[in-house]
Scaffold this active site. Structure first.
Site, mmCIF file in Angstrom:
data_model
loop_
_atom_site.group_PDB
_atom_site.id
_atom_site.type_symbol
_atom_site.label_atom_id
_atom_site.label_comp_id
_atom_site.label_asym_id
_atom_site.label_seq_id
_atom_site.Cartn_x
_atom_site.Cartn_y
_atom_site.Cartn_z
ATOM 1 N N THR A 158 0.790 -1.220 0.000
ATOM 2 C CA THR A 158 0.000 0.000 0.000
ATOM 3 C C THR A 158 0.833 1.286 0.000
ATOM 4 O O THR A 158 1.937 1.300 0.534
ATOM 5 C CB THR A 158 -0.826 -0.075 1.297
ATOM 6 O OG1 THR A 158 -1.569 -1.266 1.254
ATOM 7 C CG2 THR A 158 -1.718 1.102 1.511
ATOM 8 N N ARG A 186 -12.627 -9.826 -0.556
ATOM 9 C CA ARG A 186 -11.996 -9.309 0.668
ATOM 10 C C ARG A 186 -11.652 -7.829 0.514
ATOM 11 O O ARG A 186 -11.128 -7.396 -0.505
ATOM 12 C CB ARG A 186 -10.710 -10.081 0.962
ATOM 13 C CG ARG A 186 -9.996 -9.566 2.232
ATOM 14 C CD ARG A 186 -8.544 -9.255 1.969
ATOM 15 N NE ARG A 186 -7.882 -8.736 3.153
ATOM 16 C CZ ARG A 186 -7.129 -7.635 3.152
ATOM 17 N NH1 ARG A 186 -6.945 -6.939 2.053
ATOM 18 N NH2 ARG A 186 -6.560 -7.209 4.251
ATOM 19 N N VAL A 187 -11.976 -7.018 1.503
ATOM 20 C CA VAL A 187 -11.575 -5.612 1.527
ATOM 21 C C VAL A 187 -10.865 -5.365 2.859
ATOM 22 O O VAL A 187 -11.368 -5.755 3.916
ATOM 23 C CB VAL A 187 -12.795 -4.672 1.396
ATOM 24 C CG1 VAL A 187 -12.387 -3.218 1.607
ATOM 25 C CG2 VAL A 187 -13.443 -4.823 0.018
ATOM 26 N N THR A 208 -0.518 1.234 6.869
ATOM 27 C CA THR A 208 -0.281 0.148 5.924
ATOM 28 C C THR A 208 -0.037 -1.120 6.722
ATOM 29 O O THR A 208 0.337 -1.036 7.895
ATOM 30 C CB THR A 208 0.928 0.466 5.019
ATOM 31 O OG1 THR A 208 1.384 -0.741 4.391
ATOM 32 C CG2 THR A 208 2.115 1.045 5.793
HETATM 33 N N1 ASP Z 1 -3.567 -2.710 4.420
HETATM 34 C C1 ASP Z 1 -3.703 -3.332 3.130
HETATM 35 C C2 ASP Z 1 -4.822 -4.349 3.199
HETATM 36 O O1 ASP Z 1 -4.938 -5.063 4.176
HETATM 37 C C3 ASP Z 1 -2.455 -3.985 2.639
HETATM 38 C C4 ASP Z 1 -1.143 -3.294 2.899
HETATM 39 O O2 ASP Z 1 -1.074 -2.236 3.490
HETATM 40 O O3 ASP Z 1 -0.139 -3.839 2.457
HETATM 41 O O4 ASP Z 1 -5.550 -4.462 2.243
#
Ligand code: ASP
Length: 308
Positions: A158, A186-187, A208
């Protein structure tokens, strides 16, 4: 009023051959945002410009180059929030949008909504946002990894940005392709206010990491709450430095849930902090106290001067 901006390229492991791309990507993004702030521009414009730069860079897990889900599809999430009026906008599970952060920003300006899937794409089209074919977001590298059922050595991650403009508006934005091989539908936390991003009159935070861990500790709001401090003085409550507040927020996560996460945090005085419990997290920042942007991949122990 002071101005400041900080971006991250995700909490992850950055392999040696990707360090330069992460560093350069974050620097380019922070420069794009800083130019806007310096001209007296709105922090929303700065955050949008910085994140669009990262979304267009296949090094990062946002828009082009995003990770694929279990069925080999890209689904994107993004959110933006500003301290002014606590306005926010979020999109999730979009496939036909080139820059989800711009759609989140448009939503913020119209009405604070969380739009998903087809409805979000319809809104984006109506607002003349840049649309694309879902396949155009899939990089060769991600396609090959998915076909070979490989988990990458360096997990892509992210992106996010927080900025303070000359008018005192604090803005947070975050954009992602989610987790590798995530189940369809999935979200994660990225577009959820309080979890992947948060901004109020005290500060702004973008996070993140593993959404399943970020969500239950409401990481972005936790970090901003920790800015308020707890030490009373004659003038009232002494604000905690963002560096300390960010560290304490990640401590809260570590104590309560398993998983990796990171955050960037900016307070209303333009002071910045960031922390992560992943191996690495690329960060770049610029403020009036600096002559030029600084970048830090967190493998390195020292901030690297941007232009040296
Ligand atoms: N936080 C993001 C998610 O779970 C992934 C990430 O930050 O790498 O979708």
């Amino acid at each position: 009023m002071t101005i400041a901006i900080i971006v991250h390229g995700g909490a992850k492991t950055i392999s040696d051959d990707k360090t330069q791309a992460n560093t350069e990507g974050c620097l380019t993004a922070v420069q794009a945002g800083w130019e806007i702030l310096q001209r007296g521009g709105d922090a929303k414009d700065a955050v949008e410009a910085a994140i669009r730069t990262l979304e267009a860079d296949a090094t990062f897990n946002a828009s082009i180059g995003a990770t694929l889900d279990r069925e080999g599809q890209v689904y994107l999430d993004a959110g933006m929030m500003e301290s002014k009026g606590l306005r926010w906008g979020g999109v999730a599970a979009v496939q036909r949008v080139a820059h989800p952060i711009s759609v989140a920003r448009k939503i913020l300006e119209k009405k604070s909504y969380f739009l998903v899937a087809h409805g979000a794409e319809q809104f984006a089209e109506e607002q003349s946002c840049e649309m694309c074919e879902p396949d155009s977001l899939i990089s060769e590298e991600q396609r090959q990894m998915w076909e070979q059922e490989q988990m990458p050595e360096d997990r892509s991650s992210t992106v996010g940005c927080v900025a303070l403009d000359i008018h005192g508006n604090l803005v947070a934005g975050t954009s992602t392709g989610g987790l590798e091989n995530q189940p369809p539908g999935r979200v994660g936390d990225t577009a959820i206010v309080g979890c992947g991003l948060y901004a109020d009159s005290r500060g702004a935070c973008s996070t993140t990491g593993d959404g399943e861990s970020v969500i239950p500790v409401v990481l972005a709001k936790t970090a901003v709450d920790l800015l308020s401090g707890d030490t009373a003085s004659q003038d009232g409550i002494v604000a905690r430095h963002p560096e300390q507040a960010a560290q304490q927020a990640i401590e809260v996560l570590k104590q309560k849930v398993p998983g990796e996460a990171g955050c960037i945090l900016l307070d209303r005085d333009g002071r910045m902090g960031w922390t992560h419990n992943s191996q690495d997290m690329a960060v770049a920042y610029m403020s009036e106290a600096l002559h030029q942007p600084a970048v830090f991949t967190c493998k390195q122990q020292e901030a690297v001067n941007a232009l040296s």
